[in-house]
Design a protein around this motif. Structure first.
Motif, PDB file in Angstrom:
ATOM      1  N   SER A   1       0.822  -1.216   0.000  1.00  0.00           N
ATOM      2  CA  SER A   1       0.000   0.000   0.000  1.00  0.00           C
ATOM      3  C   SER A   1       0.852   1.260   0.000  1.00  0.00           C
ATOM      4  O   SER A   1       0.397   2.310  -0.424  1.00  0.00           O
ATOM      5  CB  SER A   1      -0.921   0.016   1.222  1.00  0.00           C
TER       6      SER A   1
ATOM      7  N   ILE B   1      -5.507  -9.353  -1.643  1.00  0.00           N
ATOM      8  CA  ILE B   1      -6.080  -9.664  -0.331  1.00  0.00           C
ATOM      9  C   ILE B   1      -5.256  -8.982   0.763  1.00  0.00           C
ATOM     10  O   ILE B   1      -4.098  -9.355   0.984  1.00  0.00           O
ATOM     11  CB  ILE B   1      -6.102 -11.185  -0.097  1.00  0.00           C
ATOM     12  N   PRO B   2      -5.843  -7.970   1.447  1.00  0.00           N
ATOM     13  CA  PRO B   2      -5.081  -7.300   2.506  1.00  0.00           C
ATOM     14  C   PRO B   2      -4.795  -8.273   3.650  1.00  0.00           C
ATOM     15  O   PRO B   2      -5.691  -8.998   4.088  1.00  0.00           O
ATOM     16  CB  PRO B   2      -5.997  -6.165   2.952  1.00  0.00           C
ATOM     17  N   ILE B   3      -3.531  -8.294   4.094  1.00  0.00           N
ATOM     18  CA  ILE B   3      -3.220  -9.202   5.195  1.00  0.00           C
ATOM     19  C   ILE B   3      -2.796  -8.448   6.451  1.00  0.00           C
ATOM     20  O   ILE B   3      -3.516  -8.460   7.417  1.00  0.00           O
ATOM     21  CB  ILE B   3      -2.242 -10.324   4.795  1.00  0.00           C
ATOM     22  N   TRP B   4      -1.680  -7.758   6.476  1.00  0.00           N
ATOM     23  CA  TRP B   4      -1.264  -7.067   7.696  1.00  0.00           C
ATOM     24  C   TRP B   4      -0.321  -5.927   7.370  1.00  0.00           C
ATOM     25  O   TRP B   4       0.165  -5.811   6.259  1.00  0.00           O
ATOM     26  CB  TRP B   4      -0.604  -8.011   8.698  1.00  0.00           C
ATOM     27  N   MET B   5      -0.094  -5.112   8.382  1.00  0.00           N
ATOM     28  CA  MET B   5       0.907  -4.058   8.267  1.00  0.00           C
ATOM     29  C   MET B   5       2.279  -4.697   8.442  1.00  0.00           C
ATOM     30  O   MET B   5       2.458  -5.585   9.273  1.00  0.00           O
ATOM     31  CB  MET B   5       0.685  -2.966   9.323  1.00  0.00           C
ATOM     32  N   HIS B   6       3.203  -4.251   7.648  1.00  0.00           N
ATOM     33  CA  HIS B   6       4.551  -4.819   7.631  1.00  0.00           C
ATOM     34  C   HIS B   6       5.549  -3.667   7.691  1.00  0.00           C
ATOM     35  O   HIS B   6       5.346  -2.639   7.052  1.00  0.00           O
ATOM     36  CB  HIS B   6       4.730  -5.617   6.336  1.00  0.00           C
TER      37      HIS B   6
ATOM     38  N   THR C   1       3.991  -0.574   5.553  1.00  0.00           N
ATOM     39  CA  THR C   1       3.071  -0.758   4.437  1.00  0.00           C
ATOM     40  C   THR C   1       2.109  -1.908   4.741  1.00  0.00           C
ATOM     41  O   THR C   1       2.451  -2.823   5.476  1.00  0.00           O
ATOM     42  CB  THR C   1       3.844  -1.058   3.128  1.00  0.00           C
ATOM     43  N   ARG C   2       0.928  -1.820   4.195  1.00  0.00           N
ATOM     44  CA  ARG C   2       0.023  -2.969   4.257  1.00  0.00           C
ATOM     45  C   ARG C   2       0.433  -3.908   3.136  1.00  0.00           C
ATOM     46  O   ARG C   2       0.713  -3.490   2.020  1.00  0.00           O
ATOM     47  CB  ARG C   2      -1.438  -2.568   4.077  1.00  0.00           C
ATOM     48  N   LEU C   3       0.477  -5.205   3.459  1.00  0.00           N
ATOM     49  CA  LEU C   3       0.768  -6.214   2.456  1.00  0.00           C
ATOM     50  C   LEU C   3      -0.538  -6.740   1.873  1.00  0.00           C
ATOM     51  O   LEU C   3      -1.549  -6.848   2.578  1.00  0.00           O
ATOM     52  CB  LEU C   3       1.542  -7.382   3.070  1.00  0.00           C
ATOM     53  N   PHE C   4      -0.492  -7.062   0.593  1.00  0.00           N
ATOM     54  CA  PHE C   4      -1.641  -7.628  -0.110  1.00  0.00           C
ATOM     55  C   PHE C   4      -1.213  -8.947  -0.745  1.00  0.00           C
ATOM     56  O   PHE C   4      -0.361  -8.960  -1.643  1.00  0.00           O
ATOM     57  CB  PHE C   4      -2.149  -6.672  -1.192  1.00  0.00           C
TER      58      PHE C   4
END
Length: 145
Positions: free
Chosen positions: A37, A60-65, A52-55
């Motif tokens: 993101s 598919i959004p999963i988590w902040m990284h 960043t948010r991972l997709f």
């Protein structure tokens, strides 16, 4: 657990190293399996941190990284990150580029993974993920040559 994969790229080590430091390269080599993101800087800088948010699969959004650039060594052609987020307590990544000849180099990803009891599953995903990256790196190298 550690995942380490190397590939021969038919471009100079200098050209591969310049690409390693570009955020556009990360976006390109992970495309299809992972999206982000964040708006990344053009070139990574030592000491910089990015959240960043991972997709997953880019959709598919999963988590902040969080990616923290621990070291970018232009002489050794080595980039080290400390990463974490979601299920992953540690994703310590080292990218290295070694010259094999004037127009050929060895690119290596080495990542130490820790995710508690889920570490074996995350390690398995990392095997798939870094093999995908290796294919994408080879495609990128053909376009850079």
């Amino acid at each position: 657990m550690v995942v380490q994969l190397s590939t021969q790229l038919n471009i100079s080590a200098a050209r591969a190293w310049a690409a390693v430091k570009q955020s556009a390269t990360l976006i390109y080599v992970t495309h299809g399996l992972l999206g982000f993101s964040a708006v990344f800087p053009n070139e990574w800088r030592e000491g910089e941190s990015v959240r960043t948010r991972l997709f997953l699969f880019g959709l598919i959004p999963i988590w902040m990284h969080e990616l923290e650039f621990i070291r970018i060594d232009n002489e050794l052609r080595e980039l080290r990150t400390r990463e974490r987020g979601g299920l992953i307590s540690a994703w310590n990544h080292v990218i290295s580029v070694a010259a094999k000849s004037d127009e050929c180099c060895i690119y290596t990803d080495s990542v130490e993974i820790s995710a508690g009891v889920l570490t074996p599953l995350v390690w398995l995903y990392a095997q798939i993920f870094y093999r995908h990256r290796r294919r994408r790196w080879n495609r990128l190298a053909r376009s850079l040559s």
